[in-house]
Design a protein around this motif. Structure first.
Motif, PDB file in Angstrom:
ATOM      1  N   CYS A 102       0.633  -1.118   0.089  1.00  0.00           N
ATOM      2  CA  CYS A 102      -0.114  -0.072  -0.030  1.00  0.00           C
ATOM      3  C   CYS A 102       0.936   1.171  -0.141  1.00  0.00           C
ATOM      4  O   CYS A 102       0.464   2.350  -0.744  1.00  0.00           O
ATOM      5  N   LEU A 103       1.921   1.312   0.748  1.00  0.00           N
ATOM      6  CA  LEU A 103       2.771   2.483   0.900  1.00  0.00           C
ATOM      7  C   LEU A 103       3.570   2.406  -0.452  1.00  0.00           C
ATOM      8  O   LEU A 103       3.781   3.619  -0.742  1.00  0.00           O
ATOM      9  N   ARG A 109       6.770   8.751   0.387  1.00  0.00           N
ATOM     10  CA  ARG A 109       8.268   9.191   0.797  1.00  0.00           C
ATOM     11  C   ARG A 109       8.351   9.082   2.309  1.00  0.00           C
ATOM     12  O   ARG A 109       9.586   8.764   2.558  1.00  0.00           O
ATOM     13  N   LYS A 110       7.525   9.256   2.960  1.00  0.00           N
ATOM     14  CA  LYS A 110       7.580   9.269   4.584  1.00  0.00           C
ATOM     15  C   LYS A 110       7.807   7.891   4.778  1.00  0.00           C
ATOM     16  O   LYS A 110       8.369   7.593   5.971  1.00  0.00           O
ATOM     17  N   GLN A 132      10.671  -3.735  -3.374  1.00  0.00           N
ATOM     18  CA  GLN A 132       9.575  -3.269  -4.680  1.00  0.00           C
ATOM     19  C   GLN A 132       8.899  -1.897  -4.234  1.00  0.00           C
ATOM     20  O   GLN A 132       8.833  -1.072  -5.273  1.00  0.00           O
ATOM     21  N   ALA A 133       8.606  -1.660  -3.181  1.00  0.00           N
ATOM     22  CA  ALA A 133       8.055  -0.475  -2.827  1.00  0.00           C
ATOM     23  C   ALA A 133       9.093   0.564  -2.859  1.00  0.00           C
ATOM     24  O   ALA A 133       8.700   1.854  -3.409  1.00  0.00           O
ATOM     25  N   LEU A 134      10.261   0.488  -2.339  1.00  0.00           N
ATOM     26  CA  LEU A 134      11.393   1.659  -2.626  1.00  0.00           C
ATOM     27  C   LEU A 134      11.653   1.962  -4.056  1.00  0.00           C
ATOM     28  O   LEU A 134      11.785   3.034  -4.246  1.00  0.00           O
ATOM     29  N   ARG A 135      11.568   0.912  -5.098  1.00  0.00           N
ATOM     30  CA  ARG A 135      11.625   1.171  -6.378  1.00  0.00           C
ATOM     31  C   ARG A 135      10.499   2.057  -6.843  1.00  0.00           C
ATOM     32  O   ARG A 135      10.638   2.903  -7.752  1.00  0.00           O
ATOM     33  N   ALA A 136       9.264   1.733  -6.273  1.00  0.00           N
ATOM     34  CA  ALA A 136       8.209   2.459  -6.731  1.00  0.00           C
ATOM     35  C   ALA A 136       8.342   3.935  -6.326  1.00  0.00           C
ATOM     36  O   ALA A 136       7.827   4.629  -7.188  1.00  0.00           O
ATOM     37  N   ILE A 137       8.835   4.075  -5.115  1.00  0.00           N
ATOM     38  CA  ILE A 137       8.889   5.446  -4.409  1.00  0.00           C
ATOM     39  C   ILE A 137       9.719   6.243  -4.992  1.00  0.00           C
ATOM     40  O   ILE A 137       9.580   7.479  -5.264  1.00  0.00           O
TER      41      ILE A 137
END
Length: 163
Positions: A102-103, A109-110, A132-137
């Motif tokens: 979700c994030l 970014r938070k 994967q989330a870091l790559r999206a963000i």
């Protein structure tokens, strides 16, 4: 009948019905839990977020996905609630993975500091979802963070443990 009533309340954006809809997130029938999550998504009120976060631990994938979609609905503003839930220690791996996704979907970014910490989590799937989330963000910095996390683990990424 319950499913149609839930759907109608959601489509009519009946915010005053949230207290009556939320209990259906724990109904014995999977279908009613999905209808409830979808109705809460359609209503789009932040007050439903804690109940939806609890639904991320549902045994059924379909219910978890419906709750996830509701939590990342445009304009809902759940980032703070999702971050808080992510750092709570009593979350199951399944729920933590949904929170991470979700994030990432919200491009939060938070969430970057918490997600970077999860790159060292004991569960490999949590690590994978955090990456994967870091790559999206933040795709520009994500690969460096992933490399740094592997080096801290003592894994230089060049060795093939399988031979």
């Amino acid at each position: 009948a319950a499913g149609m009533a839930l759907r109608t309340l959601g489509k009519w954006h009946m915010t005053n019905a949230i207290p009556q809809i939320a209990p259906f997130l724990t109904h014995s029938k999977e279908r009613n839990r999905i209808f409830a999550a979808n109705a809460l998504r359609d209503i789009g009120d932040i007050h439903a977020a804690p109940d939806l976060v609890r639904a991320l631990d549902d045994p059924y994938f379909t219910v978890r996905k419906a709750a996830s979609r509701a939590l990342v609905a445009p304009g809902l503003g759940t980032e703070k609630i999702l971050l808080q839930a992510l750092v709570e220690r009593d979350r199951s791996v399944v729920a933590r993975r949904e929170l991470i996704r979700c994030l990432g979907t919200l491009h939060s970014r938070k969430a970057i500091p918490a997600l970077r910490k999860l790159l060292a989590d004991s569960d490999s799937m949590v690590r994978q979802d955090a990456a994967q989330a870091l790559r999206a963000i933040d795709p520009e910095h994500a690969e460096r963070w992933l490399k740094d996390a592997k080096l801290k683990d003592g894994n230089d990424g060049d060795k093939n443990p399988g031979g």
